[in-house]
Scaffold this motif. Structure first.
Motif, PDB file in Angstrom:
ATOM      1  N   LEU B  13       0.831  -1.203   0.000  1.00 41.43           N
ATOM      2  CA  LEU B  13       0.000   0.000   0.000  1.00 41.43           C
ATOM      3  C   LEU B  13       0.869   1.258   0.000  1.00 41.43           C
ATOM      4  O   LEU B  13       0.642   2.205  -0.769  1.00 41.43           O
ATOM      5  CB  LEU B  13      -0.922  -0.011   1.227  1.00 41.43           C
ATOM      6  CG  LEU B  13      -1.775   1.230   1.452  1.00 41.43           C
ATOM      7  CD1 LEU B  13      -2.886   1.286   0.417  1.00 41.43           C
ATOM      8  CD2 LEU B  13      -2.367   1.246   2.842  1.00 41.43           C
ATOM      9  N   LEU B  14       1.898   1.244   0.865  1.00 41.97           N
ATOM     10  CA  LEU B  14       2.758   2.427   0.977  1.00 41.97           C
ATOM     11  C   LEU B  14       3.574   2.644  -0.294  1.00 41.97           C
ATOM     12  O   LEU B  14       3.755   3.790  -0.721  1.00 41.97           O
ATOM     13  CB  LEU B  14       3.673   2.290   2.200  1.00 41.97           C
ATOM     14  CG  LEU B  14       2.926   2.498   3.526  1.00 41.97           C
ATOM     15  CD1 LEU B  14       3.720   1.947   4.705  1.00 41.97           C
ATOM     16  CD2 LEU B  14       2.629   3.980   3.742  1.00 41.97           C
ATOM     17  N   SER B  17       1.314   4.215  -2.733  1.00 43.26           N
ATOM     18  CA  SER B  17       1.080   5.599  -2.340  1.00 43.26           C
ATOM     19  C   SER B  17       2.269   6.478  -2.750  1.00 43.26           C
ATOM     20  O   SER B  17       2.088   7.564  -3.303  1.00 43.26           O
ATOM     21  CB  SER B  17       0.843   5.658  -0.834  1.00 43.26           C
ATOM     22  OG  SER B  17       1.126   6.939  -0.337  1.00 43.26           O
ATOM     23  N   PHE B  18       3.493   5.971  -2.497  1.00 48.84           N
ATOM     24  CA  PHE B  18       4.679   6.746  -2.873  1.00 48.84           C
ATOM     25  C   PHE B  18       4.817   6.878  -4.383  1.00 48.84           C
ATOM     26  O   PHE B  18       5.280   7.905  -4.887  1.00 48.84           O
ATOM     27  CB  PHE B  18       5.940   6.111  -2.284  1.00 48.84           C
ATOM     28  CG  PHE B  18       6.179   6.510  -0.860  1.00 48.84           C
ATOM     29  CD1 PHE B  18       6.436   7.835  -0.530  1.00 48.84           C
ATOM     30  CD2 PHE B  18       6.135   5.571   0.167  1.00 48.84           C
ATOM     31  CE1 PHE B  18       6.650   8.214   0.792  1.00 48.84           C
ATOM     32  CE2 PHE B  18       6.339   5.947   1.482  1.00 48.84           C
ATOM     33  CZ  PHE B  18       6.594   7.266   1.801  1.00 48.84           C
ATOM     34  N   LEU B  20       2.374   7.081  -6.610  1.00 49.39           N
ATOM     35  CA  LEU B  20       1.455   8.133  -7.063  1.00 49.39           C
ATOM     36  C   LEU B  20       1.952   9.504  -6.615  1.00 49.39           C
ATOM     37  O   LEU B  20       1.963  10.463  -7.394  1.00 49.39           O
ATOM     38  CB  LEU B  20       0.043   7.860  -6.512  1.00 49.39           C
ATOM     39  CG  LEU B  20      -1.021   8.904  -6.861  1.00 49.39           C
ATOM     40  CD1 LEU B  20      -1.164   9.043  -8.374  1.00 49.39           C
ATOM     41  CD2 LEU B  20      -2.371   8.529  -6.245  1.00 49.39           C
ATOM     42  N   ALA B  21       2.399   9.581  -5.356  1.00 49.81           N
ATOM     43  CA  ALA B  21       2.918  10.855  -4.844  1.00 49.81           C
ATOM     44  C   ALA B  21       4.127  11.294  -5.666  1.00 49.81           C
ATOM     45  O   ALA B  21       4.289  12.483  -5.953  1.00 49.81           O
ATOM     46  CB  ALA B  21       3.292  10.719  -3.374  1.00 49.81           C
ATOM     47  N   TYR B  23       4.716  10.549  -8.847  1.00 54.32           N
ATOM     48  CA  TYR B  23       4.231  10.966 -10.164  1.00 54.32           C
ATOM     49  C   TYR B  23       3.731  12.418 -10.109  1.00 54.32           C
ATOM     50  O   TYR B  23       4.074  13.240 -10.961  1.00 54.32           O
ATOM     51  CB  TYR B  23       3.113  10.031 -10.617  1.00 54.32           C
ATOM     52  CG  TYR B  23       2.636  10.269 -12.029  1.00 54.32           C
ATOM     53  CD1 TYR B  23       3.284   9.676 -13.106  1.00 54.32           C
ATOM     54  CD2 TYR B  23       1.541  11.082 -12.287  1.00 54.32           C
ATOM     55  CE1 TYR B  23       2.854   9.887 -14.402  1.00 54.32           C
ATOM     56  CE2 TYR B  23       1.105  11.315 -13.575  1.00 54.32           C
ATOM     57  CZ  TYR B  23       1.769  10.707 -14.638  1.00 54.32           C
ATOM     58  OH  TYR B  23       1.339  10.929 -15.919  1.00 54.32           O
ATOM     59  N   ALA B  24       2.922  12.717  -9.104  1.00 53.66           N
ATOM     60  CA  ALA B  24       2.408  14.084  -8.967  1.00 53.66           C
ATOM     61  C   ALA B  24       3.515  15.017  -8.476  1.00 53.66           C
ATOM     62  O   ALA B  24       3.584  16.178  -8.886  1.00 53.66           O
ATOM     63  CB  ALA B  24       1.223  14.111  -8.004  1.00 53.66           C
ATOM     64  N   GLY B  25       4.384  14.490  -7.599  1.00 54.46           N
ATOM     65  CA  GLY B  25       5.430  15.319  -6.994  1.00 54.46           C
ATOM     66  C   GLY B  25       6.421  15.852  -8.015  1.00 54.46           C
ATOM     67  O   GLY B  25       6.849  17.009  -7.929  1.00 54.46           O
ATOM     68  N   ARG B  27       5.773  16.650 -10.994  1.00 56.38           N
ATOM     69  CA  ARG B  27       5.095  17.760 -11.662  1.00 56.38           C
ATOM     70  C   ARG B  27       4.952  18.963 -10.742  1.00 56.38           C
ATOM     71  O   ARG B  27       5.051  20.120 -11.178  1.00 56.38           O
ATOM     72  CB  ARG B  27       3.722  17.287 -12.150  1.00 56.38           C
ATOM     73  CG  ARG B  27       3.855  16.383 -13.351  1.00 56.38           C
ATOM     74  CD  ARG B  27       2.709  15.406 -13.523  1.00 56.38           C
ATOM     75  NE  ARG B  27       2.902  14.622 -14.734  1.00 56.38           N
ATOM     76  CZ  ARG B  27       3.733  13.586 -14.815  1.00 56.38           C
ATOM     77  NH1 ARG B  27       4.406  13.188 -13.744  1.00 56.38           N
ATOM     78  NH2 ARG B  27       3.898  12.943 -15.947  1.00 56.38           N
ATOM     79  N   LEU B  28       4.743  18.677  -9.463  1.00 55.37           N
ATOM     80  CA  LEU B  28       4.642  19.772  -8.487  1.00 55.37           C
ATOM     81  C   LEU B  28       5.962  20.536  -8.414  1.00 55.37           C
ATOM     82  O   LEU B  28       5.981  21.756  -8.265  1.00 55.37           O
ATOM     83  CB  LEU B  28       4.290  19.184  -7.108  1.00 55.37           C
ATOM     84  CG  LEU B  28       4.163  20.164  -5.947  1.00 55.37           C
ATOM     85  CD1 LEU B  28       2.962  21.084  -6.156  1.00 55.37           C
ATOM     86  CD2 LEU B  28       4.012  19.436  -4.627  1.00 55.37           C
ATOM     87  N   ALA B  30       8.172  20.811 -10.794  1.00 55.04           N
ATOM     88  CA  ALA B  30       8.703  21.119 -12.124  1.00 55.04           C
ATOM     89  C   ALA B  30       9.153  22.569 -12.252  1.00 55.04           C
ATOM     90  O   ALA B  30      10.096  22.875 -12.972  1.00 55.04           O
ATOM     91  CB  ALA B  30       7.657  20.794 -13.191  1.00 55.04           C
ATOM     92  N   VAL B  36       8.998  25.257  -3.772  1.00 54.12           N
ATOM     93  CA  VAL B  36       7.861  24.379  -3.482  1.00 54.12           C
ATOM     94  C   VAL B  36       8.219  23.395  -2.362  1.00 54.12           C
ATOM     95  O   VAL B  36       7.453  23.204  -1.413  1.00 54.12           O
ATOM     96  CB  VAL B  36       7.397  23.631  -4.745  1.00 54.12           C
ATOM     97  CG1 VAL B  36       6.334  22.599  -4.405  1.00 54.12           C
ATOM     98  CG2 VAL B  36       6.866  24.614  -5.778  1.00 54.12           C
TER      99      VAL B  36
END
Lengths: 423, 145
Positions: B13-14, B17-18, B20-21, B23-25, B27-28, B30, B36
């Motif tokens: 699970l973790l 979670s990491f 996905l985080a 993948y978004a991170g 971009r966050l 970038a 940030v």
């Protein structure tokens, strides 16, 4: 951090006043315990889920997949998997969605603070990790806590126009939400069984949250929950009113669009960005100077002055202005030319998408795209007047877009050019 | 020494979670990645080692001075500070110019309205205190005095 050798801590511990937060008896509040943390956790589980869903809907409402000008997050990749054509019904859809998103977010701030307070001893647990899974879980908590605070802080600053965060609000709040939510889901799944046991069993389990050396209580746990609830209630009643007109707006004592309306008369309703702020030159909007350029099939171009637009069939629609910042107006009575009639004028009997350009000098949405379903809706207008009078400069004179259920910034003001065609 | 793995389902699970985080991170981060990251980690650190200890210390000091009447001060003070925390940019006037020019609304009312709400909160608390005290004195037999 532990400053001195262990003996110092041990001595302090014997005196009953441990200096190090790593000592369990450092944390003395008799309120902390699994029951309080579980109650607050369950409230946040529901609340943050609603925030996430309304946030994703708000993102979809901009139709970011329609045109690059609508898309502030071009590298979103699979995070835009769920995008769909934003509907125009019900016409208050965006108003409701965004009112809930912002008002609920502000209302949850005391619950979030209380939750973080209730678990702070866990930050200082020793040993730092019992297993690999435990180590990862603790690392994930940084994303959870940092992510939650990042989302709440950027949201709260953005609605107050305090753009101090490092970048544009849209990508920060959107990608930040996904980072936060990935940790939030893991946390919810890992802790849910424990929270259910705590709430169902109604018995206090001996966890590290319970102080081994509690101070005398100054308030009961139920009282503490009332305390948190009253904070939420106070924020709610001083914020929610910015989504209504008249007396209700005045109840939003501290919210950015609470209080009095800007001016009186037909144009006396809330303004997102004034003409002066958007850099509108009055010389460009005068009767003589302003011409609307409408471009259509095979480059067919029509130029229309305001007087000529007023000769076209005029229609009315009652629609609100609803802003991403979580304020809105009630329905205003707009009158103007249907967008689909303008499309027909340049050769599109079956309305296509439209690319809208404004006279405004700055603003992320001075150019915006609307989808065919929005153009086709008979309530979608190029409005020339509102509430029975010509538009005021701040509401977009000489002409503005008004589309049901669209986010405020897609209702472009001071329109200069409409380019119909599939985008 | 072997590090125990822990529950494999939790691990899975973790890791998800990491992923996905991450993948978004990416971009966050970038744009201004340092800014940030500073805001993201800084928010947690400032809350946990500055804000929380500060209000906890203030509360302890209040309990010492106000004793068993602490709730009559704690509640209005905390609610007032909560409003200040949330609406600080508007109340402090740091966004006054931009706010006025963008919205056409007056930025002047916010500090006054915050003070007014604060006054009402403390006033209400004082009224509750007086009413309860009177009721207590009436109910108590005179011999106790």
């Amino acid at each position: 951090m532990v400053r001195g050798p262990v003996s110092t801590v041990a001595r302090a511990y014997r005196r009953g006043m441990p200096r190090s937060p790593f000592a369990p008896s450092f944390w003395r509040s008799p309120l902390r315990g699994p029951w309080l943390t579980s109650v607050l956790g369950v409230v946040l589980l529901g609340g943050i889920t609603v925030l996430f869903v309304t946030g994703l809907l708000s993102y979809a409402a901009y139709n970011p997949d329609l045109s690059p000008v609508n898309d502030k997050t071009p590298d979103k990749g699979v995070l835009g998997f769920y995008l769909f054509s934003w509907p125009t019904d019900p016409h208050w859809l965006y108003r409701l969605n965004q009112g809930v998103h912002v008002t609920l977010g502000i209302t949850l701030i005391p619950v979030l603070l209380a939750k973080l307070w209730s678990v702070v001893p866990k930050l200082f647990t020793l040993p730092p990790a019992r297993s690999l899974a435990h180590a990862l879980e603790r690392m994930s908590l940084l994303l959870l806590v940092g992510g939650a605070l990042f989302e709440f802080v950027t949201g709260v600053l953005n609605v107050q126009l305090d753009y101090v965060f490092p970048g544009s609000f849209y990508p920060l709040h959107f990608y930040g939400a996904w980072v936060f939510f990935s940790a939030f889901v893991a946390h919810a799944v890992l802790k849910m069984p424990l929270a259910r046991r705590n709430l169902r069993g109604l018995r206090e389990e001996k966890t590290e949250l319970v102080s081994p050396n509690p101070a005398p209580p100054t308030v009961s746990r139920r009282g503490a929950l009332w305390f948190v609830g009253s904070g939420s209630l106070l924020l709610f009643v001083t914020t929610a009113g910015q989504n209504f007109d008249g007396v209700l707006r005045r109840t939003a004592l501290l919210a950015p669009h609470g209080g009095a309306e800007p001016g009186s008369g037909p144009g006396g309703f809330q303004i997102n960005k004034t003409a002066a702020y958007a850099g509108i030159d009055p010389g460009e909007t005068s009767e003589e100077a302003w011409r609307l350029v409408v471009v259509g099939r095979a480059g067919r171009t029509v130029r229309l002055g305001r007087a000529e637009l007023l000769q076209l069939p005029l229609h009315s629609s009652a629609l609100p202005i609803a802003c991403v910042e979580g304020w809105s107006t009630s329905d205003q009575w707009w009158r103007g030319v249907r967008l689909r009639d303008l499309a027909a004028l340049v050769g599109y009997d079956d309305p296509p998408d439209v690319f809208v350009e404004s006279l405004q000098r700055h603003g992320a949405f001075r150019r915006a795209a609307l989808r065919a379903n929005q153009v086709a809706d008979p309530r979608s207008l190029l409005a020339l007047s509102v509430n029975g009078e010509d538009l005021t400069p701040d509401h977009g004179h000489p002409a503005r877009i008004i589309v049901p259920a669209a986010p405020g910034v897609l209702n472009t003001k001071w329109v200069a050019r409409l380019t119909f065609g599939d985008l | 020494m072997r590090i125990p793995l822990g529950n494999p389902l939790q691990l899975l699970l973790l890791v998800c979670s990491f992923a996905l985080a991450g993948y978004a991170g990416v971009r966050l981060l970038a744009g201004d990645w340092f800014g940030v990251a500073l805001w993201f980690v800084g928010a947690a650190v400032v809350h946990d080692v500055v804000l929380l200890p500060l209000y906890a210390a203030a509360d302890r000091a209040l309990v010492k001075t106000a004793g068993r009447h602490v709730m009559y001060v704690r509640v209005p003070a905390a609610l007032s500070l909560l409003l200040l925390l949330v609406w600080f940019p508007l109340i402090s006037g740091q966004v006054a110019d931009r706010y006025a020019s963008a919205t056409g609304l007056s930025p002047d009312g916010f500090p006054a309205r915050w003070l007014l709400v604060t006054a009402v909160l403390f006033g209400g608390s004082a009224v509750v205190f007086v009413v309860r005290r009177r009721r207590d004195t009436k109910e108590r037999p005179p011999a106790v005095h």
